[in-house]
Design an enzyme around this catalytic site. Structure first.
Site, PDB file in Angstrom:
ATOM      1  N   GLU A  95     -22.123   1.299  -3.056  1.00  0.00           N
ATOM      2  CA  GLU A  95     -21.832   2.726  -2.898  1.00  0.00           C
ATOM      3  C   GLU A  95     -20.714   3.203  -3.836  1.00  0.00           C
ATOM      4  OE1 GLU A  95     -21.187   3.457   1.274  1.00  0.00           O
ATOM      5  OE2 GLU A  95     -23.316   3.258   1.743  1.00  0.00           O
ATOM      6  N   GLU A 146     -30.089   0.762   3.052  1.00  0.00           N
ATOM      7  CA  GLU A 146     -29.449   0.872   4.365  1.00  0.00           C
ATOM      8  C   GLU A 146     -30.054   2.026   5.149  1.00  0.00           C
ATOM      9  OE1 GLU A 146     -25.210   1.035   4.544  1.00  0.00           O
ATOM     10  OE2 GLU A 146     -24.913  -0.725   3.269  1.00  0.00           O
TER      11      GLU A 146
END
Length: 818
Positions: free
Chosen positions: A181, A252
């Protein structure tokens, strides 16, 4: 063994599109390509250190039985390299053993090396010793950090290669991740961000693993690294691959959300998860990973700031590894339905058809025979009837119907046919005998008995080096006035603060996940002459995210004493003494050896004071059900069983609804001996140990709630659909069913409720409605009593008659498992 054989048989039944290790892994704009075959893959996150090696086979088997193809795990740098060059891959850290167990059960693996992982893991997985490297800036175009990062990533890749665990070597690993991320913080590093990103990609690809690399939440991931999506709604939010030659990957899919102390649990429904997975697949997604599929436990001090010890308990497999129903079963049905569409999904051409203002069809057609469709209703309030290929379909609110042949609905995301289960707690042993408890009061240090000194307030994390949650700040000062009433004011950037004046407790405060700077203002009584102030700064995990993590500060920021006349003395730049950690930690009083080296007192021998150690012994509960400590009577601290830390507890931190965020704390069976287990508790507040109990966790009730408008089990679709095509019979033998399944070792001992007709309520609360078959109970008892698994079709002939002709009917059954 019988349980394992059952799972193995079930897996063979539901995974016709099976997987195996080995093969060349590439990709194109449609999907990953393994050994020359395009793949639709379902993955689940199971983190090896958040469970135990003894649990891994069962967790992986249950994931496979749920229709998963891949097990994903983060790789935890600070767990493996706690000190520079000193590596630990033992016990729960044994990633090679974990990957080999995945391979042994015929699944693929994805390793997300990072090495920054966030993951609600302390310091985002980075070892704190990085902090002391001169000139280092984490996750930036910074040579000291890049050197250390490359060393660790290369270490992990070399280990995997040495064990031949990459698919290119015949192993199970088909995918790796670098960074995590980064796109969320890249702008903070300005001109140092893009070069680091490119370097990380080039470094990873240069390690030549033979399998693709991904970067999540990184829309500009450099070629050939695949950009992937994280979140709950990637079918709606993901802008797509940044190259037409890359597949759409969802790394995710949050099955709930992490929970911090003071917050209520975040519940995400099975229906919502299924909708967004189906939508992602309908829009050419080919890889979905559930984060988490099994969350597990943040043992020891591994949880990040304010994070619960229990991690993603609402996942399809709960903290203890038990099925979380209906989530596990509903997703299993979804996976099976999508796998029925594999050929047209991977080979067919996609067209979209408007079916209404908020309705559309995603249609994949390869030829006149192979066709699959996803009918989407985005209306959140009402059922909508749509016409598709000259047939009418009823779509429930916010749902997707999957038609593997573009004709017959195999699955609808809003129609839950799988069972609902109830997790129950049984007290095995009460530790209520005060005679069996002993206590040891933590020593309160003063300036005189500290060796670390400074004329300033030291930063907490840089002083403790993450060796302990605790740092003592001590100072002394002279009070020359008879007026003994003062106010102690402390500004802190730690999570918890306990104050002691002349050895006596003087007050506490704590922050929260949202308010990280608690302040203490406490009235204190001072002696005439020398006074000793001891302030304990406590962390509940280190921060795990954000840019410039190395610059974060914690600990005391300002200390002042105000007298009754309003005069203020500022001790911020004063002579301070420091002690890292607690005496009990240093002596390891939570182990048998350390415990034997100190003098314990009988419980209640002294006036209770915060910071007290307690110990007792207990026998392991009989059976194999998971074990948990009920710590409802305690405040805040940490617990150990036979020297194993089961994690921090913080029962006194209540949610807005006035209840603890977590009451039961997981004790893996592998931590236990049959008898004489040592339990040691560090209590920071005013807990009452004799009210602690040793409990077991199990599934005690299973419930089914299925109407005649529900769909038959997906497993019946394939064979029956072929029969229908040949014979012209419609839905022959395919009926909605209530299917009940007790856990291994248990069977259905009683039917608590049964109604075929129009029962009111749901599996949480129910009653007989205006239409009810008098044969309901007898029919279900005949089908289910004494069995572990049973199935009852929602069909009037099964119950002997139709209790209310012309009215839609439902079967609701609640059963006891013993």
């Amino acid at each position: 063994m019988r349980w394992f054989l059952f799972l193995f048989g079930l897996v063979l039944a539901v995974t016709a599109d099976g997987v195996s290790g080995g093969g060349n892994v590439t990709y194109d704009g449609r999907s990953l390509i393994i050994d020359g075959h395009h793949k639709i893959l379902f993955s689940g996150s199971i983190h090896y250190p958040r469970s135990t090696p003894q649990m891994w086979p069962s967790l992986i088997a249950k994931a496979k039985a749920g229709g998963l193809d891949v097990i994903e795990t983060l790789v935890f740098w600070n767990l493996h390299e706690p000190q520079p060059g000193q590596f630990d891959f033992s016990g729960r850290r044994d990633i090679v053993r974990f990957i080999k167990e995945i391979q042994a059960q015929g699944l693929y693996a994805c390793i997300r090396i990072g090495p920054f992982i966030q993951g609600e893991w302390s310091y985002g997985g980075l070892p704190f010793w990085l902090h002391d490297i001169p000139g280092i800036v984490y996750r930036s175009d910074n040579e000291p950090f890049k050197y250390q990062m490359k060393m660790f990533v290369s270490k992990i890749v070399s280990m995997m290669k040495a064990e031949k665990l990459y698919a290119s070597q015949g192993g199970p690993i088909i995918l790796s991740q670098i960074e995590n991320e980064y796109g969320m913080i890249q702008a903070a590093f300005k001109e140092k961000g893009p070069p680091y990103l490119r370097w990380a990609a080039e470094m990873a690809v240069g390690l030549q693993t033979g399998v693709p690399w991904v970067m999540c939440k990184q829309n500009d991931a450099p070629d050939p690294v695949i950009n992937a999506c994280n979140g709950r709604r990637c079918g709606e939010t993901f802008p797509g691959p940044n190259s037409p030659n890359k597949p759409a990957i969802w790394t995710e899919n949050w099955t709930s959300f992490y929970q911090v102390y003071g917050d209520e649990a975040d519940i995400r429904s099975a229906e919502d998860i299924a909708f967004h997975v189906a939508l992602f697949i309908a829009k050419k997604g080919s890889y979905v990973n559930y984060y988490m599929y099994h969350g597990g436990t943040n043992f020891g001090r591994t949880a990040a700031a304010y994070m619960l010890t229990s991690y993603y308990d609402q996942a399809p497999l709960d903290e203890y590894g038990l099925f979380r129903q209906p989530k596990w079963g509903h997703l299993k049905e979804l996976h099976a339905a999508i796998k029925l569409c594999t050929k047209p999904l991977l080979s067919g051409k996609l067209t979209t058809v408007a079916l209404g203002p908020s309705q559309q069809a995603f249609v994949y057609r390869e030829n006149s025979v192979d066709c699959a469709a996803f009918l989407v209703n985005n209306n959140t309030r009402k059922n909508v009837a749509v016409t598709f290929l000259d047939s009418v379909y009823e779509l429930p609110p916010k749902s997707i119907s999957i038609l593997p042949d573009c004709k017959t609905v195999a699955f609808n995301t809003a129609k839950v046919s799988t069972e609902y289960s109830t997790r129950a707690v049984q007290t095995s042993q009460k530790l209520d005998s005060t005679e069996k408890w002993e206590e040891f009061t933590e020593a309160i240090p003063t300036f005189e008995n500290t060796s670390l000194r400074a004329n300033m307030l030291l930063e907490h994390m840089n002083t403790t080096k993450d060796a302990s949650d605790y740092l003592w700040y001590t100072f002394r000062f002279q009070n020359d006035f008879s007026d003994a009433k003062y106010v102690l004011n402390v500004t802190s950037a730690a999570h918890v603060l306990h104050a002691f004046v002349n050895g006596a407790f003087a007050g506490s405060t704590h922050g929260s996940h949202k308010n990280k700077t608690p302040n203490l203002e406490s009235r204190v009584t001072l002696n005439l002459g020398t006074n000793h102030i001891s302030l304990l700064s406590g962390m509940v995990g280190l921060p795990d995210s954000g840019p410039y993590l190395e610059r974060r500060v914690a600990g005391l920021r300002r200390v002042m004493v105000k007298d009754s006349h309003g005069d203020i003395k500022d001790f911020t730049n004063h002579s301070w003494g420091y002690q890292v950690g607690l005496l009990g930690e240093k002596l390891q009083v939570y182990t048998d050896f350390g415990s034997s080296k100190i003098q314990w007192s009988t419980y209640g021998s002294f006036k209770h004071q915060p910071l007290t150690w307690y110990k007792t012994r207990f026998d392991a509960p009989a059976g194999k059900d998971p074990v948990a400590l009920n710590l409802e009577s305690m405040g805040k601290g940490e617990a150990w069983v036979n020297g194993h830390s089961i994690g921090r507890y913080w029962v006194s931190f209540l949610t807005p609804k006035g209840r603890p965020s977590q009451t039961w704390y997981n004790v893996p069976r592998s931590f236990l001996k049959p008898t004489d287990n040592l339990l040691v508790i560090l209590e920071e507040e005013n807990g009452y140990p004799p009210a602690i109990s040793i409990d077991t966790i199990s599934i005690t009730k299973v419930c089914g709630h299925v109407s005649d408008s529900h769909l038959p089990p997906v497993i019946s679709w394939r064979g029956q659909n072929k029969t229908e095509q040949k014979s012209g019979n419609k839905h022959h033998g395919r009926r909605p069913k209530v299917q009940l399944r007790c856990p291994p070792g248990k069977q259905i001992s009683s039917i608590l409720f049964s109604s075929y007709g129009t029962p009111s309520g749901d599996c949480g609360s129910y009653a007989i409605g205006g239409c009810h078959s008098l044969n309901s109970l007898a029919t279900v008892e005949e089908a289910c009593l004494g069995k572990r698994i049973c199935s009852i079709p929602v069909w009037s002939q099964k119950f002997g008659y139709d209790p209310c002709p012309g009215i839609p009917k439902t079967l609701l059954v609640d059963a006891q498992c013993t």
